[in-house]
Design an enzyme around this catalytic site. Sequence first.
Site, mmCIF file in Angstrom:
data_model
loop_
_atom_site.group_PDB
_atom_site.id
_atom_site.type_symbol
_atom_site.label_atom_id
_atom_site.label_comp_id
_atom_site.label_asym_id
_atom_site.label_seq_id
_atom_site.Cartn_x
_atom_site.Cartn_y
_atom_site.Cartn_z
ATOM 1 N N LEU A 36 0.762 -1.324 -0.118
ATOM 2 C CA LEU A 36 -0.107 0.038 -0.018
ATOM 3 C C LEU A 36 0.881 1.375 -0.208
ATOM 4 O O LEU A 36 2.017 1.201 0.503
ATOM 5 C CB LEU A 36 -0.783 -0.068 1.362
ATOM 6 C CG LEU A 36 -1.989 -1.201 1.192
ATOM 7 C CD1 LEU A 36 -2.736 -1.143 2.636
ATOM 8 C CD2 LEU A 36 -2.946 -0.767 -0.021
ATOM 9 N N SER A 37 0.230 2.349 -0.367
ATOM 10 C CA SER A 37 0.915 3.614 -0.182
ATOM 11 C C SER A 37 1.164 3.928 1.160
ATOM 12 O O SER A 37 0.222 3.667 2.004
ATOM 13 C CB SER A 37 0.150 4.836 -0.823
ATOM 14 O OG SER A 37 0.512 6.080 -0.823
ATOM 15 N N GLY A 38 2.422 4.261 1.353
ATOM 16 C CA GLY A 38 2.723 4.546 2.914
ATOM 17 C C GLY A 38 3.312 3.423 3.502
ATOM 18 O O GLY A 38 3.551 3.585 4.660
ATOM 19 N N GLY A 40 6.180 1.862 3.284
ATOM 20 C CA GLY A 40 7.451 1.942 3.294
ATOM 21 C C GLY A 40 8.172 1.317 2.151
ATOM 22 O O GLY A 40 9.568 1.064 2.089
ATOM 23 N N SER A 109 1.759 -1.713 -7.372
ATOM 24 C CA SER A 109 1.364 -2.807 -7.935
ATOM 25 C C SER A 109 0.451 -3.709 -7.530
ATOM 26 O O SER A 109 0.681 -4.786 -7.080
ATOM 27 C CB SER A 109 2.705 -3.660 -8.337
ATOM 28 O OG SER A 109 3.388 -3.849 -7.155
#
Length: 208
Positions: A36-38, A40, A109
């Site tokens: 997910l975004s965030g 890392g 992705s």
Amino acid sequence: MAENGLNIVWHSRSLTKADYYDRNGHRPLVVWFTGLSGSGKSTLAHAAEEALFKKGCYTYILDGDNMRHGLNSDLGFSEADRRENIRRIGEVAKLFVDAGIVVLAAFISPYQEDRDRVRALFEPAEFIEIYVKCDLDTCESRDPKGLYRKARAGQLPQFTGIDSPYEEPQAPELVIDTCRLGVEESVAAIIRFVERRSADGGRLTADG
């Protein structure tokens, strides 16, 4: 084959992966960070690249945001565009691997099918999928780019994790839970795995 491909001929290269191995002293790999975004991904990819570079590896990072500034600047965030985004990145990564480089690719992705399609471009020992695991609440609390806030406000439609799905990897080579592990611990685990994978099918470095 598409009609415009009938007159296109593949030109084989005179240099092989073995030639690059002899010169570089390590085998080429793709280390594919998904999550997910965030979660890392980019942080770990950059830190892992630095660690590999210090070991004498020839490396390059393919980062999701950077690629959308140039090669993929024509793509949006529809499902079709996201799939095309990953398809292009896979082909670019393959070029780097053909040139003997260790590629670190950091992309959300979100679709399993797309990740599998990229994996199929490489020999089994050349592809390492790392699931950078982090629950949505934690990712949203980090929100380094303010994207979740915009998505919640309806300013970013089809945002992964909010109103567009993320399909967790079914069989990644490595899972890094960034809710539990810090950057140093995570990178150490990644480097250990990369070195072990390389040892199974060839050295990572000339003296390793």
